[in-house]
Design a protein around this motif. Sequence first.
Motif, PDB file in Angstrom:
ATOM      1  N   VAL B  35      46.570  37.790  38.344  1.00  0.00           N
ATOM      2  CA  VAL B  35      45.611  38.784  37.845  1.00  0.00           C
ATOM      3  C   VAL B  35      45.790  38.914  36.255  1.00  0.00           C
ATOM      4  O   VAL B  35      44.717  38.773  35.589  1.00  0.00           O
ATOM      5  N   ILE B  36      46.987  38.973  35.667  1.00  0.00           N
ATOM      6  CA  ILE B  36      46.999  39.224  34.260  1.00  0.00           C
ATOM      7  C   ILE B  36      46.459  38.115  33.441  1.00  0.00           C
ATOM      8  O   ILE B  36      45.706  38.238  32.493  1.00  0.00           O
ATOM      9  N   THR B  37      47.002  36.831  34.003  1.00  0.00           N
ATOM     10  CA  THR B  37      46.444  35.773  33.028  1.00  0.00           C
ATOM     11  C   THR B  37      44.713  35.546  33.388  1.00  0.00           C
ATOM     12  O   THR B  37      44.085  35.505  32.267  1.00  0.00           O
ATOM     13  N   MET B  38      44.353  35.836  34.486  1.00  0.00           N
ATOM     14  CA  MET B  38      42.750  35.727  34.737  1.00  0.00           C
ATOM     15  C   MET B  38      42.018  36.558  33.709  1.00  0.00           C
ATOM     16  O   MET B  38      41.162  36.387  33.112  1.00  0.00           O
ATOM     17  N   THR B 365      45.968  45.919  28.024  1.00  0.00           N
ATOM     18  CA  THR B 365      46.983  47.044  28.268  1.00  0.00           C
ATOM     19  C   THR B 365      46.687  47.724  29.594  1.00  0.00           C
ATOM     20  O   THR B 365      47.541  48.001  30.622  1.00  0.00           O
ATOM     21  N   LEU B 366      45.313  48.141  29.905  1.00  0.00           N
ATOM     22  CA  LEU B 366      44.872  48.767  31.175  1.00  0.00           C
ATOM     23  C   LEU B 366      45.257  47.969  32.366  1.00  0.00           C
ATOM     24  O   LEU B 366      45.781  48.650  33.350  1.00  0.00           O
ATOM     25  N   TRP B 367      45.173  46.527  32.175  1.00  0.00           N
ATOM     26  CA  TRP B 367      45.491  45.786  33.301  1.00  0.00           C
ATOM     27  C   TRP B 367      46.895  45.453  33.621  1.00  0.00           C
ATOM     28  O   TRP B 367      47.330  45.508  34.733  1.00  0.00           O
ATOM     29  N   ILE B 368      47.662  45.749  32.791  1.00  0.00           N
ATOM     30  CA  ILE B 368      49.163  45.908  32.876  1.00  0.00           C
ATOM     31  C   ILE B 368      49.572  47.051  33.596  1.00  0.00           C
ATOM     32  O   ILE B 368      50.205  47.054  34.814  1.00  0.00           O
ATOM     33  N   GLY B 369      48.862  48.207  33.310  1.00  0.00           N
ATOM     34  CA  GLY B 369      49.158  49.431  34.227  1.00  0.00           C
ATOM     35  C   GLY B 369      48.466  49.205  35.452  1.00  0.00           C
ATOM     36  O   GLY B 369      49.259  49.537  36.619  1.00  0.00           O
ATOM     37  N   ILE B 370      47.526  48.477  35.804  1.00  0.00           N
ATOM     38  CA  ILE B 370      47.114  48.562  36.995  1.00  0.00           C
ATOM     39  C   ILE B 370      47.841  47.609  37.873  1.00  0.00           C
ATOM     40  O   ILE B 370      47.948  47.795  39.130  1.00  0.00           O
ATOM     41  N   SER B 371      48.204  46.590  37.244  1.00  0.00           N
ATOM     42  CA  SER B 371      49.290  45.577  38.091  1.00  0.00           C
ATOM     43  C   SER B 371      50.541  46.261  38.372  1.00  0.00           C
ATOM     44  O   SER B 371      50.826  46.221  39.532  1.00  0.00           O
ATOM     45  N   VAL B 372      51.130  47.003  37.560  1.00  0.00           N
ATOM     46  CA  VAL B 372      52.420  47.923  38.039  1.00  0.00           C
ATOM     47  C   VAL B 372      52.122  48.818  39.107  1.00  0.00           C
ATOM     48  O   VAL B 372      52.494  48.693  40.120  1.00  0.00           O
ATOM     49  N   ALA B 373      50.868  49.627  38.845  1.00  0.00           N
ATOM     50  CA  ALA B 373      50.469  50.572  40.079  1.00  0.00           C
ATOM     51  C   ALA B 373      50.200  49.618  41.110  1.00  0.00           C
ATOM     52  O   ALA B 373      50.719  50.178  42.248  1.00  0.00           O
TER      53      ALA B 373
END
Lengths: 259, 402
Positions: B35-38, B365-373
């Motif tokens: 997810v993060i890479t894409m 950064t937003l997607w990092i948060g989304i990934s953790v959650a």
Amino acid sequence: MQPVVQIKDIHKIYESGEVPVHAVRGVTLDIAPGEFIALMGASGSGKSTLMNMLGCLDRPTKGTYLLDGIDIDKLDRNELADLRNQKLGFVFQGFNLLARTTALENVELPMLYGRHRRASSDQIRERAMHCLEIVGLANRFDHFPNQLSGGQQQRVAIARGLVNSPQVLLADEPTGNLDSKTSVEVMGVFQKLNEQGITIVMVTHEFDIARYCRRNLILRDGIVVRDEPVKERSMAEKEMDKVRLAEAAAKLTSGAHAA
Amino acid sequence: MHFINTLRVALRALSRNTMRSLLTALGMIIGVAAVITMVSIGNGAKVQVEAQVASLGQNLITVMPGSYSSGGMRGGFGSSASLTPEDAEAIANEVPNIDGLSPEVRDRSQILANGLNWNTNVNGVGPDYPYVRNWSIAAGAMFTDQDVKSLGKVAVIGKTVADQVFPNEDPIGQTLRIRNLPFRIIGLLSPKGFSVFGSDEDDVVLIPYTSHMRRVSRRTSISMIRIQAATAEKIDAVKLGIEDLLTQRRRGREPDFTVRTQEELAAAATQANKTMTGLLAGIAGVSLIVGGIGIMNIMLVSVTERTREIGIRLAIGAHGKDVLTQFLIEAILLSSLGGLVGIAVGIAGSQFISSYNGWPVVVPTLWIGISVAGSAFVGIISGFYPAYKAAQLDPIDALRYE
């Protein structure tokens, strides 16, 4: 003195199969504090079912059971769990210790639930250590179950049963998986505890083990057919001496044979 | 049970089967990293397209001729020869809020200079052209209104042309021949790179549009008009003004022109990109779900394997809730650890792709948060069923389980 266990005409009927199984058909039993009882009977006699009901793991289909004056029929699943936690100690045939968990942590386990769940870990540790001392295994507190002999594992299990200072210690075939010498050793622990005033109920099918107790109940087809005090009680200390003598004799003869 | 104890028990249970825990977490790691890479790649591409659109100029409006139609055959946009230099002048004089305007006549031609020749874009433009295009002059100067009026034979060349015909020399002051007419090079454009559409922007020679129409291409119409509105808010007003003026000048004939703003262009360019990013994130999301199913599977195995343990705990006084929390925390630990490692792997992967392929990559950064959650959520969802199953076990059955 008021009995700790008051059972009045309890029945247990299993409806699971096509034909209902009437495992316990009306048992009435009072157990006073300080008693040491052996429940005996052939397999299928209903002794395990009775034991499960005594241990509040199962509810009677009919009849009343007061444990320390509390009617268990009125309690829900969680209240029953708390009752087991506070009033009962369990010792199982297969020891049922948690694998890869030290002896001390196994003994601590009941204190992590129930009314102790807010206790500090130091208090818990101290109490668990004390119980290991009672069964004579304080020096093995950091051993894992697979590093202990069968008798030692069962003694850890007894310590775990004692840790919450229960009203009754329930033991289901505690010597079933042990050889005769270790059985004597474990029965010695039970006798010592009983002398200190702890009430013990155990299930066994071995007569010579039952003779270490004070009172024997024999069940057949779900009813108590005999209820009598033990006349010639075996004392573990004396039996242990006999075992030692026999061992010494065996060594002598084998030594003589070698010479 | 005390939360610390629950946590300790969960950690011990996970460490008991280190290999299994690692493999389970790997599913999560791959999902989150994907997810993060894409998304990073998609974001990088978006930023690049935005930069390219911005490089076209700011607050840009383009006027193109309409389609040519004759005897039932219709040409495409820009095929009709209806836009004239007079239209451009009228717009410049009558429509308010215009910052810059440049007519443009496009052609391709063979040029000769310095004993070398090169086929390139020869565009006739106005003096405002570099300003409108947000394109600076690297050396020399842009031609002036005077050059436009006098059909001056002056040229400003792009970097590629300079490299091709004057490989080792300063092009300023040199002469360039277009269709055998000599043009004096007075300026060199700074490099601009490739356009949104992939053509080399620097492969160009700019001359006054009047010179282009009268001397070089002998055309009577212009290819387009580029206009810069004064502010972003004025773009729509300017667009309407241009449309009104040109319609008026057509005196009732059908409108044969199109006016487009940069926003429309940008929207078209980013739309494809958005679809691509969405697709990539979707694929990555699927792997996240697969990771979650992996965790559920392992937790179910773990519950079955530890039925006896659950029985012991229930018999000695654990509530169903205690057992539920224990297994749930194990699942959440697995997925969150996987998620955290996945983020690290994802960022590292994005950087690797960026340095290896030279793609611009922007880690959001937003997607990092989304990934953790998201990974914690997957843990809860996939852990709940096995944990609930464990909590509902009957202590007697669990103790007898072999």
